[in-house]
Design an enzyme around this catalytic site. Structure first.
Site, PDB file in Angstrom:
ATOM      1  N   ARG A  73       0.821  -1.188   0.209  1.00  0.00           N
ATOM      2  CA  ARG A  73       0.381   0.170  -0.060  1.00  0.00           C
ATOM      3  C   ARG A  73       0.922   1.301  -0.066  1.00  0.00           C
ATOM      4  O   ARG A  73       2.228   0.845   0.408  1.00  0.00           O
ATOM      5  CB  ARG A  73      -0.530  -0.288   1.607  1.00  0.00           C
ATOM      6  CG  ARG A  73      -1.712  -1.079   1.170  1.00  0.00           C
ATOM      7  CD  ARG A  73      -2.431  -1.307   2.506  1.00  0.00           C
ATOM      8  NE  ARG A  73      -3.749  -2.172   2.769  1.00  0.00           N
ATOM      9  CZ  ARG A  73      -3.255  -3.340   2.911  1.00  0.00           C
ATOM     10  NH1 ARG A  73      -2.209  -3.542   4.181  1.00  0.00           N
ATOM     11  NH2 ARG A  73      -3.765  -4.984   3.673  1.00  0.00           N
ATOM     12  N   LYS A  82      -1.471  -2.392   7.512  1.00  0.00           N
ATOM     13  CA  LYS A  82      -3.345  -1.504   8.243  1.00  0.00           C
ATOM     14  C   LYS A  82      -4.200  -2.958   8.822  1.00  0.00           C
ATOM     15  O   LYS A  82      -3.119  -3.889   9.148  1.00  0.00           O
ATOM     16  CB  LYS A  82      -3.828  -2.082   6.353  1.00  0.00           C
ATOM     17  CG  LYS A  82      -5.757  -1.679   6.320  1.00  0.00           C
ATOM     18  CD  LYS A  82      -6.282  -2.009   5.081  1.00  0.00           C
ATOM     19  CE  LYS A  82      -8.136  -1.373   5.803  1.00  0.00           C
ATOM     20  NZ  LYS A  82      -8.796  -2.145   4.026  1.00  0.00           N
ATOM     21  N   HIS A 108      -2.013   2.095  -6.199  1.00  0.00           N
ATOM     22  CA  HIS A 108      -2.599   0.856  -5.136  1.00  0.00           C
ATOM     23  C   HIS A 108      -3.235   0.975  -6.642  1.00  0.00           C
ATOM     24  O   HIS A 108      -3.454  -1.174  -6.276  1.00  0.00           O
ATOM     25  CB  HIS A 108      -4.414   1.730  -4.727  1.00  0.00           C
ATOM     26  CG  HIS A 108      -4.837   0.624  -4.328  1.00  0.00           C
ATOM     27  ND1 HIS A 108      -4.534   0.288  -3.146  1.00  0.00           N
ATOM     28  CD2 HIS A 108      -5.509  -0.178  -3.807  1.00  0.00           C
ATOM     29  CE1 HIS A 108      -4.951  -0.687  -2.115  1.00  0.00           C
ATOM     30  NE2 HIS A 108      -5.643  -1.251  -2.406  1.00  0.00           N
ATOM     31  N   ARG A 166      -0.477  -2.159  -6.741  1.00  0.00           N
ATOM     32  CA  ARG A 166      -0.651  -3.535  -5.993  1.00  0.00           C
ATOM     33  C   ARG A 166      -1.804  -4.042  -6.171  1.00  0.00           C
ATOM     34  O   ARG A 166      -2.129  -5.450  -6.125  1.00  0.00           O
ATOM     35  CB  ARG A 166      -1.399  -2.763  -4.159  1.00  0.00           C
ATOM     36  CG  ARG A 166      -1.681  -3.898  -3.227  1.00  0.00           C
ATOM     37  CD  ARG A 166      -2.309  -3.029  -2.363  1.00  0.00           C
ATOM     38  NE  ARG A 166      -2.938  -3.870  -1.082  1.00  0.00           N
ATOM     39  CZ  ARG A 166      -2.513  -4.300  -0.428  1.00  0.00           C
ATOM     40  NH1 ARG A 166      -0.958  -5.254  -0.249  1.00  0.00           N
ATOM     41  NH2 ARG A 166      -3.462  -5.542   0.222  1.00  0.00           N
ATOM     42  N   HIS A 183      -3.815  -9.302   3.880  1.00  0.00           N
ATOM     43  CA  HIS A 183      -6.117  -9.263   3.320  1.00  0.00           C
ATOM     44  C   HIS A 183      -6.092  -9.875   4.722  1.00  0.00           C
ATOM     45  O   HIS A 183      -5.420 -11.155   5.444  1.00  0.00           O
ATOM     46  CB  HIS A 183      -6.476  -9.820   2.429  1.00  0.00           C
ATOM     47  CG  HIS A 183      -6.143  -8.804   1.166  1.00  0.00           C
ATOM     48  ND1 HIS A 183      -5.892  -9.706  -0.189  1.00  0.00           N
ATOM     49  CD2 HIS A 183      -5.993  -7.503   1.538  1.00  0.00           C
ATOM     50  CE1 HIS A 183      -5.731  -8.370  -1.461  1.00  0.00           C
ATOM     51  NE2 HIS A 183      -5.962  -7.358  -0.189  1.00  0.00           N
ATOM     52  N   TYR A 189      -9.649 -11.155  -7.164  1.00  0.00           N
ATOM     53  CA  TYR A 189      -8.143 -11.301  -8.624  1.00  0.00           C
ATOM     54  C   TYR A 189      -8.521 -12.431  -9.244  1.00  0.00           C
ATOM     55  O   TYR A 189      -8.252 -12.153 -10.072  1.00  0.00           O
ATOM     56  CB  TYR A 189      -7.179 -10.718  -7.700  1.00  0.00           C
ATOM     57  CG  TYR A 189      -6.979  -9.281  -6.839  1.00  0.00           C
ATOM     58  CD1 TYR A 189      -7.064  -8.899  -7.473  1.00  0.00           C
ATOM     59  CD2 TYR A 189      -6.080  -9.826  -6.028  1.00  0.00           C
ATOM     60  CE1 TYR A 189      -6.906  -7.091  -6.744  1.00  0.00           C
ATOM     61  CE2 TYR A 189      -5.880  -8.188  -5.235  1.00  0.00           C
ATOM     62  CZ  TYR A 189      -6.144  -6.882  -5.451  1.00  0.00           C
ATOM     63  OH  TYR A 189      -6.471  -5.815  -5.046  1.00  0.00           O
TER      64      TYR A 189
END
Length: 292
Positions: free
Chosen positions: A133, A158, A223, A226, A249, A258
């Site tokens: 990120r 995150k 982003h 990413r 994640h 994805y």
């Protein structure tokens, strides 16, 4: 600072919410209170509903932009004020599901070639090579690059989670060229303010300028790199679970989206149309004769 604001701040600090979240929640509650010109303690579900309608219809905020507002109000009333209200009192609009726009390998190459600054090119290459990120890449320190183990340590990403990602050998070469040129000490990518890292906005500006120079029509943000990292790994046969760990994640369903854009799961699937017997194409009708 009012006693209620101080109490809410203490509640957020006790629960170890990030500084950005604390600041955002206080701003959201302050705007809510100023709109009705009353203390939040005197407001209730009807005012919350009216405020959300105001944000949607008057300020034209997208459904996805209302998340911080609802999160702040839920925290205030449920945690700080201990109101026994249900989720229905904080209606969260359904966000439209949008697939990420993915750059091809050729577009990624053309994009990097359009970044003029060595520092900015190294930042963006690091973001792509490690799937970081923008907030993670700008907060990298020199000591986070472990060339012995060939990993990059991501500190407090995150949700305040640490993780390791791979250190690409090609990226290591580029980082060494950059280090010999810039000689960073603490922050790998220092900013204009002494002792502070480069800002996310500076990286976003460099990204937008490179997109304009490259002539690529797709939207490109930090982003986007990413997204490309995850999609290209999936297309090369990397397991979804491993990609989830690299991306940081919490939920596998976040990574699994994805699958919807990877050519390995779309283009390699045969259409049933290809199983039909060969059908001759319809011949166009003969052209009418010309009389002049």
């Amino acid at each position: 600072m009012t006693p209620l604001r101080q109490r809410m701040l203490h509640d957020m600090q006790i629960r170890n919410l990030t500084e950005n979240t604390q600041y955002s929640y206080l701003i959201q509650v302050s705007c809510f209170s100023r709109h009705f010109q009353r203390s939040p303690e005197l407001l209730g579900p009807e005012e919350i509903r009216a405020w959300l309608i105001h944000l949607r219809e008057e300020r034209k905020l997208a459904p996805g932009s209302l998340g911080p507002t609802i999160g702040a109000l839920r925290f205030l009333y449920r945690v700080t004020l201990k109101r026994p209200w249900s989720d229905e009192d904080f209606p969260l609009p359904k966000k439209p599901f949008r697939l990420p726009v993915v750059l091809s390998l050729e577009e990624i190459t053309a994009f990097f070639e359009s970044v003029a600054s060595l520092k900015q090119r190294t930042i963006l290459m690091t973001a792509y090579a490690a799937g970081l990120r923008v907030s993670e890449v700008v907060h990298l320190k020199v000591t986070d690059i472990d060339s012995q183990r060939m990993v990059i340590r991501v500190n407090q990403g995150k949700n305040r989670k640490d993780r390791y990602v791979m250190l690409s050998p090609r990226l290591l070469e580029i980082l060494r060229v950059y280090w010999h040129d810039a000689h960073p000490r603490e922050w790998l990518f220092p900013g204009d303010i002494p002792g502070q890292p480069i800002t996310r906005f500076a990286v976003a500006r460099a990204c937008n300028l490179a997109r304009q120079r490259s002539g690529i029509q797709k939207p490109i943000t930090p982003h986007s790199l990413r997204h490309a990292f995850a999609t290209h790994l999936l297309e090369s046969g990397t397991d979804v679970r491993r990609i989830q760990l690299l991306m940081g994640h919490r939920s596998l369903s976040t990574t699994a989206r994805y699958l919807k854009v990877a050519t390995s799961s779309i283009c390699e699937t045969s259409s049933p149309f290809d199983l039909l017997p060969h059908v001759e194409p319809v011949q166009p009708p003969p052209s009418p004769p010309e009389y002049f």
